[in-house]
Design an enzyme around this catalytic site. Structure first.
Site, PDB file in Angstrom:
ATOM      1  N   HIS A 386       0.796  -1.225   0.000  1.00  0.00           N
ATOM      2  CA  HIS A 386       0.000   0.000   0.000  1.00  0.00           C
ATOM      3  C   HIS A 386       0.830   1.278   0.000  1.00  0.00           C
ATOM      4  O   HIS A 386       0.250   2.368   0.107  1.00  0.00           O
ATOM      5  CB  HIS A 386      -0.919   0.035   1.224  1.00  0.00           C
ATOM      6  CG  HIS A 386      -2.129  -0.831   1.094  1.00  0.00           C
ATOM      7  ND1 HIS A 386      -3.269  -0.434   0.441  1.00  0.00           N
ATOM      8  CD2 HIS A 386      -2.375  -2.093   1.536  1.00  0.00           C
ATOM      9  CE1 HIS A 386      -4.178  -1.394   0.490  1.00  0.00           C
ATOM     10  NE2 HIS A 386      -3.658  -2.420   1.147  1.00  0.00           N
ATOM     11  N   LYS A 577      -8.120  14.047   4.565  1.00  0.00           N
ATOM     12  CA  LYS A 577      -7.254  12.867   4.605  1.00  0.00           C
ATOM     13  C   LYS A 577      -6.238  13.042   5.726  1.00  0.00           C
ATOM     14  O   LYS A 577      -6.124  14.121   6.307  1.00  0.00           O
ATOM     15  CB  LYS A 577      -6.536  12.640   3.272  1.00  0.00           C
ATOM     16  CG  LYS A 577      -5.828  13.854   2.701  1.00  0.00           C
ATOM     17  CD  LYS A 577      -5.317  13.574   1.296  1.00  0.00           C
ATOM     18  CE  LYS A 577      -6.411  13.571   0.271  1.00  0.00           C
ATOM     19  NZ  LYS A 577      -6.611  12.303  -0.404  1.00  0.00           N
ATOM     20  N   ARG A 578      -5.531  11.972   6.030  1.00  0.00           N
ATOM     21  CA  ARG A 578      -4.481  12.025   7.042  1.00  0.00           C
ATOM     22  C   ARG A 578      -3.534  13.184   6.749  1.00  0.00           C
ATOM     23  O   ARG A 578      -3.167  13.414   5.592  1.00  0.00           O
ATOM     24  CB  ARG A 578      -3.733  10.692   7.026  1.00  0.00           C
ATOM     25  CG  ARG A 578      -2.573  10.563   7.980  1.00  0.00           C
ATOM     26  CD  ARG A 578      -2.134   9.098   8.042  1.00  0.00           C
ATOM     27  NE  ARG A 578      -1.863   8.539   6.718  1.00  0.00           N
ATOM     28  CZ  ARG A 578      -0.637   8.501   6.166  1.00  0.00           C
ATOM     29  NH1 ARG A 578       0.398   9.027   6.807  1.00  0.00           N
ATOM     30  NH2 ARG A 578      -0.462   7.946   4.982  1.00  0.00           N
ATOM     31  N   LYS A 583       0.915  14.563   1.292  1.00  0.00           N
ATOM     32  CA  LYS A 583      -0.473  14.808   0.883  1.00  0.00           C
ATOM     33  C   LYS A 583      -0.730  16.298   0.661  1.00  0.00           C
ATOM     34  O   LYS A 583      -1.740  16.686   0.086  1.00  0.00           O
ATOM     35  CB  LYS A 583      -1.434  14.230   1.918  1.00  0.00           C
ATOM     36  CG  LYS A 583      -1.366  12.698   1.978  1.00  0.00           C
ATOM     37  CD  LYS A 583      -2.327  12.126   3.001  1.00  0.00           C
ATOM     38  CE  LYS A 583      -2.213  10.614   3.098  1.00  0.00           C
ATOM     39  NZ  LYS A 583      -2.772   9.902   1.923  1.00  0.00           N
ATOM     40  N   THR A 685      -8.570   6.478  -1.843  1.00  0.00           N
ATOM     41  CA  THR A 685      -9.947   6.019  -2.040  1.00  0.00           C
ATOM     42  C   THR A 685     -10.941   7.145  -1.810  1.00  0.00           C
ATOM     43  O   THR A 685     -12.053   7.090  -2.341  1.00  0.00           O
ATOM     44  CB  THR A 685     -10.292   4.831  -1.125  1.00  0.00           C
ATOM     45  OG1 THR A 685      -9.962   5.152   0.227  1.00  0.00           O
ATOM     46  CG2 THR A 685      -9.540   3.584  -1.550  1.00  0.00           C
ATOM     47  N   LYS A 689     -14.624   8.297  -3.811  1.00  0.00           N
ATOM     48  CA  LYS A 689     -15.906   8.637  -3.164  1.00  0.00           C
ATOM     49  C   LYS A 689     -16.390  10.004  -3.613  1.00  0.00           C
ATOM     50  O   LYS A 689     -17.589  10.186  -3.879  1.00  0.00           O
ATOM     51  CB  LYS A 689     -15.731   8.593  -1.646  1.00  0.00           C
ATOM     52  CG  LYS A 689     -15.377   7.227  -1.102  1.00  0.00           C
ATOM     53  CD  LYS A 689     -14.842   7.307   0.317  1.00  0.00           C
ATOM     54  CE  LYS A 689     -14.169   6.007   0.723  1.00  0.00           C
ATOM     55  NZ  LYS A 689     -13.396   6.135   1.969  1.00  0.00           N
TER      56      LYS A 689
END
Length: 842
Positions: A386, A577-578, A583, A685, A689
Site C-alpha cells: 500500500h 485525509k491524514r 499529501k 480512495t 468517493k
C-alpha cells in the site's frame, strides 16, 4: 438507510425491488424470524431487549438504550442467516478467503446493516410505531475505533463486497479497546483525547471464548510505571479471545464474519499475592495481557511503542493462523490441500509475519519437510503493498525476534539463506543486488525487512493503482520484481457504492435510479448509462438539486453540532485525509493565502465565494503535521476577522474526521483536492468517493486519480503540476528559492506567513514552515506546483459560474466512476489471485 436527515428517511424508493413490495412480516420471514414482531408488543425484539437485557421499562429508556436495543434487534434478524452462512461453509467446505489486516475502519454499523438487509420498510414502521428520532438513534453509535485511514477503510469496503458477491470470506483483525485518539482543536492545535469507543459495549459483537487461541511468546511482560515492558528469557502465554461481528452482504443473502482478537491472560489467579493485600499484583498478568490490544497505533516515536506494535502484529498473525488452520483440519487431513482451501491475503506489511508463522506451523506442528512447507506457504499467501514510502515498509530489529519469537527468526534466516543462494546463481557477481533482495538489513542494528519477507513468501504481490504498481516494480522493490516477475500485478482500489452512494447520498441515488434503474447498487458499471443524461436538462436540474440539498443538510448539521456557520451557496472546496507532508495540505493552505492576498489587493475582484474544508488527523509525534493543522486554523481565524474578505472566503477545519463525518461531507462537496506529490500516493480512495458523489477533482497525476481522469476524460478533470518522472528527474537540481524569487504571488504569500500575519499573538510559531519550504529544500515540491495549482482552481471557478456546464462535467464524473467499485476490485482478486468461487447460501 441514509445517515442524514432529521426524520425517518424516505429511501425506500431506492432499495432492491424485492424490498419495495415486501411487507414487514415477509421481510422477517425472509430472515428466518418467524412471527416475532420487531416492535410494538411485549414479545417484540426491541421491547424484549430493553426489558430483559437492560431490565427497564421501554417508556423510560435513554437514547443509548434505545439504540442498543434497536441494534440488537437488527442483529437478531441477522442471526439465522449468519448461522446458515457459517453452516453452509462448513458443509460445502469451499476454498475460503482470509483477509488479515491490522485495521478495519468500519464506521457505524446500524444504518449500513439496515441498508444492506433491505429493511427500510421495517425501519419506517418501527420508527413510526415507537416515535423514535432516527438521527438521534444513529448518533448514539460511536465510530468503531478499529482503524485510522485509507488502509482500514479499504479493508471494510472489501469485506462488504465479498459478502455481497457471496464469496466465502472472513476478516481477521484486533479488537482495540481504544481507537487511535479523538481529535479536538484547542487554540488551533490538535489535542489528542482517549477514544474509548467500547466504553458502553458493542451491540454487534459476539464473544467466542470457547474458540480461544493460545499464543506462546518466548518472553514475559510487565506493567511498570504505566509502561508495557518485556522480560526476556521467561516464556509466557497469551490468550486470544475472538469477538465476531456480522458482515452483511447487500440483499442479506450472505452474512460473513469479521473476527477480532482481544488479548487476555491464562485462566489462573495468584491467590497468594491477593491474600497479602497486593490485589494489583495478583491481577498483574491480566492487566499486562489486556494492554496488548488496548490501543490502535501505539506511539511509534519510542522504542517501547514500536515494540508493542511488533507484538500486536505477531499476536494478530498467530491467533488468525491458528484459527484458520484449525478450521482447515476439521475437514481436511492432507496438508497439500491447504492452498486449495485457504487464500490468505496480507493487507500491507503488518501481517508479514504470517510467512514465518505458517512455516512454523507446517514444519513444527504438521511435521512437513522444508520444501513442501515452503511450497504450501507461498501458494497460500498473497500480499498487497500500500505504500512507496520507505518509512512505511516496516523493518523490525532482529533482536526483537530473538527475544519474542526466536523460532521465527531461525525460519527467516533459513528462508534468506536459500533466497540469497538463488540470487547469486541467477545474478553472479552482482553483490549489490544480493544485498538489496536480502530479508536482512545489516548495519549498526540488524533488521528484518518485512516487505521483502512478504514478497518472497507469497505467490502474489499487488499494488493498488496502475502507477503505484509500476513504481513498486521498477523502483521500490525492483530487484525482487526482476527475480519473481510473475508474482507482481495491479489491483486498483475501489469503494463500496452501497455505503458511499446509496446510503450516504440518498438524493443523488434516487435521481440515478429514476433514470437508469437500481442495478448499479451491485454493478456500478451501470453508471455508464448516465452519460447521455449529462445532456438532459431535467436530469441536470435533478443532479444540482440533490447537491444543494446535501450541502444544506451538511450546513445545518455543522451548525447544530459545532455552532459553526457556513454558506451552502458557496463552493464547498474539500481536502480530507491524514495530515502528511506528501499529501500537501500545506500546498492547499498556500493557495488560500494567495487568494487572500489577491482579494486584499483587489477587493473588487470577481470570484465565486468559497468555503474551504480541511479534515484529518496528524500522528501524535509528527510535529510538522500538527503545525500544519495549527496554520490552517490560524489562517481560518485571520480570514474570519478580516472584513475585506468576509463572505467571500471561509476556512473550516473539521475535527475528528471519521467515516460518519465523511458520509456527510463527501455528498455535499463540490470540489475534491487530490494534490499529493506525484509518485507518493499509492492509490487513494477518498478521491473515488468524491467522484462517485459528483465532486470535480483538482489533482496531480498520482495514484488512482490518473485512472479516474482516464475514465472520465482529462477534459472533465483539473489536473496540474509535475508528473512522476518530472518530480524524480528534477530532484537533484530543484530549488524552491527560484520560485520564491521569480514568482511574485508565491513570494507575497510566503512573506505574509513569515511576517506573522497569521500568528500575531504567537510570533515565530510558523518558522518551521520557512525551514520546510525554503531552508530544507521543499522535499515535497510545494512551491514547484503552487502556481499551476492556483491556475487549475481559476479554471474551475470559471466553470462553476456556468451551472449547466458544471453539471455536465459532474454527471460525467459520476457516470465514469463505475470502475472504482470495490466489487470490481474483489472480482479481480478472486479470479486472478485467490481462485475463489461464490458459495451461495440457500
Amino acid at each position: 438507510m441514509s445517515t442524514r436527515g432529521t426524520a425517518a428517511p424516505k429511501s425506500t424508493e431506492i432499495v432492491a425491488k424485492t424490498a419495495k413490495s415486501a411487507s414487514v412480516s415477509e421481510l422477517l420471514q425472509q430472515y428466518g424470524c418467524g412471527p416475532i414482531p420487531f416492535v410494538g408488543s411485549e414479545n417484540a425484539f426491541y421491547e424484549r431487549h430493553l426489558v430483559f437485557d437492560r431490565v427497564i421499562d421501554p417508556k423510560v429508556a435513554t437514547a443509548w438504550e434505545r439504540f442498543e436495543a434497536f441494534s440488537r434487534s437488527i442483529r437478531d434478524i441477522v442471526a439465522q442467516r449468519w448461522v446458515l452462512t457459517k453452516g453452509t461453509y462448513e458443509k460445502k467446505n469451499p476454498k475460503r478467503i482470509y483477509y488479515l489486516s491490522l485495521e478495519f475502519l468500519i464506521g457505524r454499523s446500524l444504518a449500513n446493516n439496515v441498508t444492506n438487509l433491505l429493511l427500510d420498510p421495517l425501519l419506517q414502521h418501527a420508527l413510526r410505531e415507537k416515535g423514535i428520532d432516527w438521527l438521534e438513534l444513529i448518533e448514539q453509535e460511536p465510530d468503531a475505533g478499529l482503524g485510522n485511514g485509507g488502509l482500514g477503510r479499504l479493508a471494510a469496503c472489501f469485506l462488504d463486497s465479498m459478502a455481497t458477491m457471496q464469496l466465502p470470506a472472513m476478516g481477521y483483525g484486533l479488537r482495540y479497546e481504544y481507537g487511535m485518539f479523538k481529535q479536538s482543536i484547542v487554540n488551533g492545535w490538535q489535542k489528542e483525547n482517549a477514544d474509548n469507543w467500547l466504553r458502553k459495549g458493542d451491540p454487534w459483537e459476539v464473544a467466542r471464548p470457547f474458540e480461544k487461541v493460545e499464543v506462546k511468546p518466548n518472553c514475559s511482560f510487565k506493567l511498570r510505571a504505566g509502561n508495557f515492558q518485556v522480560i526476556p528469557g521467561r516464556p509466557s502465554s497469551l490468550i486470544g479471545i475472538p469477538f465476531d461481528r456480522p458482515v452483511v452482504g447487500y440483499g442479506g443473502k450472505t452474512i460473513n464474519t469479521l473476527r477480532l482478537w482481544a488479548a487476555a491472560a491464562p485462566d489462573y489467579f495468584d491467590f497468594q499475592e491477593c491474600g497479602t493485600g497486593d490485589f494489583v499484583g495478583a491481577l498483574g498478568e491480566t492487566l499486562e495481557a489486556e494492554s496488548l490490544t488496548r490501543v490502535l497505533y501505539p506511539d511509534d516515536s519510542t522504542t517501547l511503542g514500536q515494540g508493542l506494535r511488533f507484538l500486536q502484529e505477531y499476536f494478530l498473525v498467530a491467533c488468525s493462523l491458528a484459527d484458520l488452520t484449525r478450521r482447515f483440519q476439521r475437514h481436511n487431513t492432507d496438508w497439500d490441500r491447504l492452498p486449495e482451501k485457504a487464500a490468505i491475503q496480507l493487507n500491507d506489511t503488518h501481517p508479514s509475519l504470517a510467512v514465518a508463522e505458517l512455516m512454523r506451523i507446517l514444519l513444527d506442528d504438521a511435521h512437513l519437510g522444508w520444501d513442501q512447507a515452503w511450497d504450501l506457504t507461498k501458494k497460500t499467501l498473497a500480499y498487497t503493498n500500500h505504500t512507496l514510502l520507505p518509512e512505511a515498509l516496516e523493518k523490525w530489529p532482529a533482536a526483537w525476534f530473538e527475544i519474542l519469537i526466536p523460532r521465527h527468526l531461525e525460519i527467516v534466516y533459513e528462508i534468506n539463506r536459500r533466497l540469497l543462494d538463488e540470487a547469486r546463481v541467477r545474478f553472479p557477481g552482482d553483490d549489490g543486488r544480493v544485498e538489496r533482495v536480502s530479508l536482512v538489513e545489516e548495519g549498526s542494528q540488524r533488521k528484518i525487512r518485512m516487505a521483502n519477507l512478504a514478497i518472497v513468501g507469497s505467490h502474489s504481490t499487488n499494488g493498488v493503482a496502475a502507477v503505484h504498481s509500476k513504481l513498486l516494480r521498477t523502483t521500490t522493490v525492483r530487484d525482487l520484481a526482476e527475480m519473481f516477475p510473475e508474482r507482481f500485478s495491479n489491483k486498483t482500489n475501489g469503494v463500496t457504492p452501497r455505503r458511499w452512494l446509496l446510503e450516504a447520498n440518498p438524493g443523488l441515488a434516487k435521481a440515478i435510479t429514476e433514470v437508469i434503474g437500481d442495478r448499479w447498487t451491485t454493478d456500478l458499471s451501470q453508471l455508464n448509462n448516465l452519460k447521455p443524461f449529462a445532456e438532459d436538462r431535467g436530469f441536470r436540474e435533478a443532479f444540482l438539486a440533490s447537491k444543494r440539498e446535501a450541502k444544506a443538510q451538511f450546513a445545518n448539521w455543522l451548525k447544530s453540532t459545532s455552532g459553526q456557520t457556513v454558506d451552502s451557496a458557496t463552493i464547498f472546496d474539500c481536502q480530507v485525509k491524514r495530515i502528511h507532508e506528501y499529501k500537501r495540505q500545506l500546498l492547499n493552505a498556500l493557495r488560500i493565502v494567495v487568494i487572500y492576498n489577491r482579494l486584499r489587493e483587489n477587493p473588487d475582484m470577481e470570484m465565486v465565494p468559497r468555503t474551504f474544508f480541511f479534515a484529518g488527523k496528524a500522528a501524535p509525534a509528527y510535529r510538522l503535521a500538527k503545525l500544519i493543522i495549527k496554520f490552517i486554523n490560524n489562517l481560518a481565524a485571520t480570514i474570519d476577522s478580516d472584513p475585506a474578505v468576509r463572505g467571500r472566503l471561509k476556512v473550516v477545519f473539521l475535527p475528528e474526521y471519521n467515516v460518519s463525518l465523511a458520509e456527510r461531507l463527501i455528498p455535499a462537496s463540490d470540489v475534491s483536492n487530490q494534490i499529493s506529490t506525484a509518485g507518493y500516493e499509492a492509490s487513494g480512495t477518498s478521491n473515488m468517493k468524491f467522484m462517485m458523489n459528483g465532486a470535480l477533482t483538482v489533482g496531480t497525476r498520482d495514484g488512482a486519480t490518473i485512472e479516474m481522469a482516464e475514465e472520465a476524460g482529462e477534459e472533465n478533470f483539473f489536473l496540474f503540476g509535475l508528473g512522476v518522472e518530472q518530480v524524480e528527474n528534477s530532484r537533484s537540481w530543484y530549488s524552491p528559492h527560484w520560485h520564491y524569487e521569480n514568482e511574485p504571488e508565491t513570494r507575497a504569500a510566503l512573506n505574509l506567513i513569515f511576517s506573522d500575519r497569521f500568528s500575531r499573538y504567537e510570533p515565530g510559531v510558523f518558522a518551521p514552515l520557512r525551514d520546510t519550504l525554503l531552508t530544507q529544500g521543499d522535499h515535497y515540491m510545494h512551491l514547484a506546483d503552487l502556481t499551476s495549482y492556483c491556475q487549475a482552481h481559476e479554471r474551475l471557478g470559471a466553470l462553476y459560474a456556468d451551472r449547466d456546464a458544471w453539471a455536465r462535467k459532474a454527471i460525467l464524473n459520476v457516470a465514469s466512476s463505475g470502475k472504482f467499485s470495490s466489487d470490481r476490485t474483489i472480482a479481480e482478486y478472486a479470479a486472478d489471485i485467490w481462485k475463489v468461487e461464490p458459495c451461495p447460501i440457500p
